[in-house]
Design a protein around this motif. Structure first.
Motif, PDB file in Angstrom:
ATOM      1  N   UNK A  13       0.930  -1.089  -0.074  1.00  0.00           N
ATOM      2  CA  UNK A  13       0.122   0.134  -0.055  1.00  0.00           C
ATOM      3  C   UNK A  13       0.912   1.187  -0.091  1.00  0.00           C
ATOM      4  N   UNK A  14       0.639   2.078  -0.940  1.00  0.00           N
ATOM      5  CA  UNK A  14       1.509   3.184  -1.012  1.00  0.00           C
ATOM      6  C   UNK A  14       0.954   4.527  -0.581  1.00  0.00           C
ATOM      7  N   UNK A  15       1.703   5.136   0.392  1.00  0.00           N
ATOM      8  CA  UNK A  15       1.090   6.246   1.017  1.00  0.00           C
ATOM      9  C   UNK A  15       1.760   7.593   0.323  1.00  0.00           C
ATOM     10  N   UNK A  16       2.119   8.704   0.980  1.00  0.00           N
ATOM     11  CA  UNK A  16       2.754   9.839   0.334  1.00  0.00           C
ATOM     12  C   UNK A  16       4.166  10.085   0.446  1.00  0.00           C
ATOM     13  N   UNK A  17       4.808   8.800   0.905  1.00  0.00           N
ATOM     14  CA  UNK A  17       6.174   8.823   1.030  1.00  0.00           C
ATOM     15  C   UNK A  17       6.795   9.537   2.401  1.00  0.00           C
ATOM     16  N   UNK A  18       6.065   9.479   3.371  1.00  0.00           N
ATOM     17  CA  UNK A  18       6.601   9.905   4.381  1.00  0.00           C
ATOM     18  C   UNK A  18       6.763   8.747   5.671  1.00  0.00           C
ATOM     19  N   UNK A  19       7.887   8.759   6.547  1.00  0.00           N
ATOM     20  CA  UNK A  19       8.309   7.719   7.099  1.00  0.00           C
ATOM     21  C   UNK A  19       7.113   7.374   8.001  1.00  0.00           C
ATOM     22  N   UNK A  20       6.736   5.954   7.787  1.00  0.00           N
ATOM     23  CA  UNK A  20       5.609   5.409   8.564  1.00  0.00           C
ATOM     24  C   UNK A  20       6.135   4.814   9.816  1.00  0.00           C
ATOM     25  N   UNK A  21       5.783   5.289  11.022  1.00  0.00           N
ATOM     26  CA  UNK A  21       6.181   4.834  12.192  1.00  0.00           C
ATOM     27  C   UNK A  21       5.318   3.973  13.057  1.00  0.00           C
ATOM     28  N   UNK A  22       4.112   3.968  12.577  1.00  0.00           N
ATOM     29  CA  UNK A  22       2.919   2.986  13.235  1.00  0.00           C
ATOM     30  C   UNK A  22       2.032   2.613  12.391  1.00  0.00           C
ATOM     31  N   UNK A  23       1.691   1.355  12.561  1.00  0.00           N
ATOM     32  CA  UNK A  23       0.530   0.844  11.883  1.00  0.00           C
ATOM     33  C   UNK A  23      -0.440  -0.138  12.687  1.00  0.00           C
ATOM     34  N   UNK A  24      -1.552  -0.012  12.386  1.00  0.00           N
ATOM     35  CA  UNK A  24      -2.598  -1.054  13.053  1.00  0.00           C
ATOM     36  C   UNK A  24      -3.772  -1.258  12.418  1.00  0.00           C
ATOM     37  N   UNK A  25      -4.008  -2.689  12.105  1.00  0.00           N
ATOM     38  CA  UNK A  25      -5.463  -3.143  11.898  1.00  0.00           C
ATOM     39  C   UNK A  25      -6.544  -2.745  12.702  1.00  0.00           C
ATOM     40  N   UNK A  26      -7.623  -2.455  12.015  1.00  0.00           N
ATOM     41  CA  UNK A  26      -8.912  -2.217  12.752  1.00  0.00           C
ATOM     42  C   UNK A  26      -9.189  -3.595  13.388  1.00  0.00           C
TER      43      UNK A  26
END
Length: 260
Positions: free
Chosen positions: A144-157
């Motif tokens: 999944x592509x975001x806007x290029x910013x560093x993703x520090x946290x993820x969580x599925x609902x």
């Protein structure tokens, strides 16, 4: 919310917490270990005391642990560390079930899909890589592509239909897990979002940030419901108790706080 401070759980900063659907707590630290704890509550006339008792320790996460996630059934724990690897531990057998080498900038945070079949990892390049937990390949099954910013946290609902991603600009992005499309963005914090946790009903999101605060977001209302202060430094990890209205937070101040 009431808080109880627990010290000396690790020898260095606590960067990651996960609360499986039982009375255990999993913590990860820059001291290169993951520890499993038993949470025991004793009710009194004035207050409820929470005892944290050690169960097991999982070493070998070189340079330090940045993210931990337990599967819904509590049997597996995924760990991302600064050595660039993802390790999936079998908590019952106390052994590594799978090790993934996605590359130094291709993993930071990890989270399990509620089904336990998929594992998502946020990256320093702004992507979310999705892996099959039973596959032997290091290559992700989907991205999944975001806007290029560093993703520090993820969580599925808990319902599995949304994945939340927190980035270094303080924004939380919500993506549809079926097609990868962006649903909306939440202006969450004034600094990097370090941890995200969903409520069991998938209606609210708990976020911890480098701005020292914890925010509660109402997903349906698209608003911030409340702020929880209390840490003296970065809030690096948050987690919801899946069976009671409690949450927990850990920070670089070496403190773990339980909120109810």
């Amino acid at each position: 919310y009431k808080t109880q401070k627990k010290n000396a759980l690790h020898e260095d900063s606590v960067w990651a917490l996960s609360w499986p659907q039982d009375d255990r707590l999993i913590s990860g630290s820059i001291d290169e270990t993951v520890k499993v704890w038993k949470m025991a509550s004793e009710s009194g006339e004035k207050a409820q005391a929470i005892e944290v008792q050690p169960i097991s320790t999982f070493p070998g996460h070189f340079l330090g642990v940045v993210s931990v996630a337990a599967s819904k059934d509590g049997k597996l724990c995924a760990v991302s560390s600064l050595d660039g690897r993802i390790r999936i531990w079998n908590l019952e057998e106390r052994a590594v079930q799978r090790s993934i080498d996605p590359g130094l900038v291709e993993t930071w945070t990890v989270c399990f899909h509620p089904s336990g079949a998929m594992l998502a990892s946020g990256t320093q390049t702004g992507k979310i890589n999705v892996y099959h937990t039973q596959s032997k390949e290091d290559k992700p099954e989907a991205t999944i592509k975001s806007d290029g910013r560093f993703i520090l946290a993820t969580a599925y609902s808990p319902c599995g239909r949304i994945i939340a991603a927190g980035s270094n600009d303080g924004i939380v992005s919500l993506f549809d897990t079926e097609n990868g499309n962006l649903i909306r963005k939440l202006d969450a914090h004034s600094s990097a979002v370090r941890s995200i946790a969903w409520s069991p009903d998938s209606q609210t999101i708990l976020t911890g940030s480098q701005d020292k605060s914890i925010m509660i977001h109402d997903v349906s209302a698209k608003t911030n419901a409340a702020m929880l202060p209390g840490h003296d430094s970065w809030v690096l990890s948050v987690a919801h108790n899946p069976s009671r209205p409690e949450c927990i937070s850990g920070g670089s101040d070496k403190k773990v706080r339980v909120w109810d």
